[in-house]
Design a protein around this motif. Sequence first.
Motif, short mmCIF file in Angstrom:
data_model
loop_
_atom_site.label_atom_id
_atom_site.label_comp_id
_atom_site.label_asym_id
_atom_site.label_seq_id
_atom_site.Cartn_x
_atom_site.Cartn_y
_atom_site.Cartn_z
N LEU A 174 12.06 1.77 0.86
CA LEU A 174 10.99 1.36 -0.05
C LEU A 174 9.74 0.91 0.71
CD1 LEU A 174 13.17 -0.54 -2.68
CD2 LEU A 174 11.83 1.53 -3.10
N SER A 175 9.94 0.29 1.88
CA SER A 175 8.80 -0.14 2.69
C SER A 175 7.99 1.07 3.15
CB SER A 175 9.27 -0.95 3.90
OG SER A 175 9.84 -2.16 3.51
N PHE A 176 8.67 2.08 3.66
CA PHE A 176 7.97 3.27 4.13
C PHE A 176 7.42 4.09 2.97
CE2 PHE A 176 10.96 2.78 7.91
CZ PHE A 176 10.01 2.05 8.62
N LEU A 177 8.09 4.02 1.81
CA LEU A 177 7.54 4.66 0.61
C LEU A 177 6.25 3.98 0.20
CD1 LEU A 177 7.70 6.64 -1.74
CD2 LEU A 177 9.22 5.02 -2.92
N GLU A 178 6.20 2.65 0.31
CA GLU A 178 4.97 1.93 -0.02
C GLU A 178 3.84 2.33 0.92
OE1 GLU A 178 3.34 -2.57 -0.98
OE2 GLU A 178 5.40 -1.96 -1.36
N SER A 179 4.16 2.54 2.19
CA SER A 179 3.16 3.01 3.15
C SER A 179 2.60 4.35 2.71
CB SER A 179 3.78 3.11 4.54
OG SER A 179 2.85 3.61 5.48
N SER A 180 3.48 5.25 2.25
CA SER A 180 3.04 6.57 1.78
C SER A 180 2.16 6.45 0.54
CB SER A 180 4.25 7.45 1.46
OG SER A 180 5.04 7.67 2.60
N VAL A 181 2.54 5.55 -0.37
CA VAL A 181 1.75 5.36 -1.60
C VAL A 181 0.37 4.82 -1.26
CG1 VAL A 181 1.59 4.10 -3.77
CG2 VAL A 181 3.77 5.08 -3.07
N LEU A 182 0.29 3.88 -0.31
CA LEU A 182 -1.01 3.35 0.09
C LEU A 182 -1.87 4.44 0.72
CD1 LEU A 182 0.10 -0.10 1.56
CD2 LEU A 182 -1.21 0.28 -0.54
N ILE B 223 -0.23 15.11 -8.08
CA ILE B 223 0.20 13.72 -7.93
C ILE B 223 1.72 13.63 -7.92
CG2 ILE B 223 0.21 11.44 -9.04
CD1 ILE B 223 -2.62 12.17 -10.08
N GLY B 224 2.37 14.40 -8.81
CA GLY B 224 3.84 14.42 -8.84
C GLY B 224 4.42 14.93 -7.53
N ARG B 225 3.82 15.98 -6.97
CA ARG B 225 4.31 16.52 -5.70
C ARG B 225 4.09 15.54 -4.56
NH1 ARG B 225 2.32 21.60 -7.73
NH2 ARG B 225 0.35 21.37 -6.60
N ILE B 226 2.96 14.83 -4.59
CA ILE B 226 2.72 13.81 -3.56
C ILE B 226 3.78 12.72 -3.65
CG2 ILE B 226 1.15 11.94 -2.87
CD1 ILE B 226 -1.19 13.76 -3.61
N GLY B 227 4.09 12.27 -4.86
CA GLY B 227 5.11 11.24 -5.04
C GLY B 227 6.48 11.69 -4.56
N LEU B 228 6.87 12.92 -4.90
CA LEU B 228 8.17 13.44 -4.48
C LEU B 228 8.23 13.63 -2.96
CD1 LEU B 228 8.93 16.07 -7.28
CD2 LEU B 228 10.08 13.87 -6.90
N ALA B 229 7.13 14.11 -2.37
CA ALA B 229 7.08 14.29 -0.92
C ALA B 229 7.19 12.94 -0.19
CB ALA B 229 5.79 15.00 -0.52
N LEU C 240 8.64 10.18 -1.36
CA LEU C 240 10.02 9.70 -1.51
C LEU C 240 10.96 10.48 -0.60
CD1 LEU C 240 12.11 7.96 -2.98
CD2 LEU C 240 12.21 9.72 -4.77
N GLY C 241 10.78 11.81 -0.55
CA GLY C 241 11.64 12.63 0.29
C GLY C 241 11.52 12.28 1.76
N ARG C 242 10.29 12.04 2.22
CA ARG C 242 10.09 11.67 3.62
C ARG C 242 10.82 10.37 3.96
NH1 ARG C 242 4.54 9.66 6.57
NH2 ARG C 242 4.89 7.95 5.11
N SER C 243 10.68 9.38 3.08
CA SER C 243 11.31 8.08 3.33
C SER C 243 12.82 8.19 3.37
CB SER C 243 10.88 7.08 2.26
OG SER C 243 9.48 6.89 2.27
N VAL C 244 13.39 8.89 2.40
CA VAL C 244 14.86 9.01 2.32
C VAL C 244 15.39 9.77 3.53
CG1 VAL C 244 16.77 10.04 1.04
CG2 VAL C 244 14.95 8.83 -0.19
#
Length: 313
Positions: A111-119, A145-151, A153-157
Motif C-alpha cells: 500500500l505504501s508503494f501504491l500510494e507513491s504510484s498514485v502520487l 485512469i483505470g489502466r493507470i490504477g491497475l498498473a 497496483l500490479g507493480r506494487s504487488v
Amino acid sequence: MTLRSLENSSSLSSTFLLSGIPGLEHMHAWISIPLCFIYTVSILGNCSIIFIIKTEPSLHEPMYLFLSMLALTDLGLSLCTLPTVLGIFWVGARDIGHDACFAQLFFIHCLSFLESSVLLSMAFDRFVAICRPLHYASILTNSVIGRIGLASLGRSVVLIIPLPFMLKRFPYCGSPVLSHSYCLHQEVMKLACADIRANSVYGMFVIFSTVGIDSLLILFSYALILRTVLSIASRAERLKALNTCVSHICAVLLFYTPMIGLSVIHRFGKQAPHLVQVILGFVYLLFPPLMNPIVYSVKTKQIRDRVTHAFCA
C-alpha cells in the motif's frame, strides 16, 4: 549438526514481539487515546472523501478519481496497522505470529508503494492540466485512469509479493523484539539467523524502482509545470495555476519525507536514538492518512462545499 546449530535451533522463535514507545510503557493506556482519535479521523475522513467523489457526478473527473485512489490507499494503510498498534497500547498484546507478521508487512509495503504510484499519477494529472490544458480530456479518459490504477497496483504487488516468501525461509533465533508496533521488512530480516544480503539488496532495488523513480518523476513534472506557469503573463493566472497544485505538494511532502527518513535510519542510522525511529515510524504510517483528507477538504472547494453541506444540512 554442530553445537552452534543446536543452540540456534533450541532458541528458534515462533513469534515476534512488537514494541510500543520505549520508556513510556506505563503511559500506553493514555497514549492510546490520541492514537484512537487519529485512526478514527483517518478512517472517517478517507471514507468521506471516497463517498463524496462516488456520489457527486460533477467530481467524476481525473483529479478527483486519483484523489479517491489516494483515499482508498490511505484507508487500507490505517486498517492494516490498527489491530497491532491499538492492541499494544490498549491491552499490551505484543505477540504476533510469523505468518501474521509477514502478511502485515506485505500489505504495509504494498500500500505504501501504491500510494507513491498514485502520487505520481496525480502529478501527471497536474502536468497535463497546466501544460496541456486543451488535450486534458482526451489524454486522461476514464479508461486511461483505470489502466493507470491497475498498473500501479500490479507493480506494487509484483515487487512486494516475494518479500514474505524470502523471510519465511529464514530461521529466527535470539531476541524476537521488533522496534515498531507493526511489521516492516527491513526490521524483520535483521532478526534472521541467516545470510540476509539477498533480502537487503532486493529491498533496496524495490525502494529505488518505486519511491526513487516516482519521486524523481514527480520533481521532473513540477519542473515542467513551473516552467509553464512562469511563462504565463498574468500574475493572477500564475497563482491560480499553482494553487491547484498545493494540495498535491502537501500530500507528497507528508508521504515522502518520513518514508525516506525512516528508510535511511533503518539502513544507515544505527546510532540514532531508538525513540526517534519509533516516532518517525508512527509519523510515516499515521500522518498521511490523517492529513490528506484534511488538506484536500480545506484546499479543494468542491469537496469543502460537500463536506460543509453534509454537516450543516
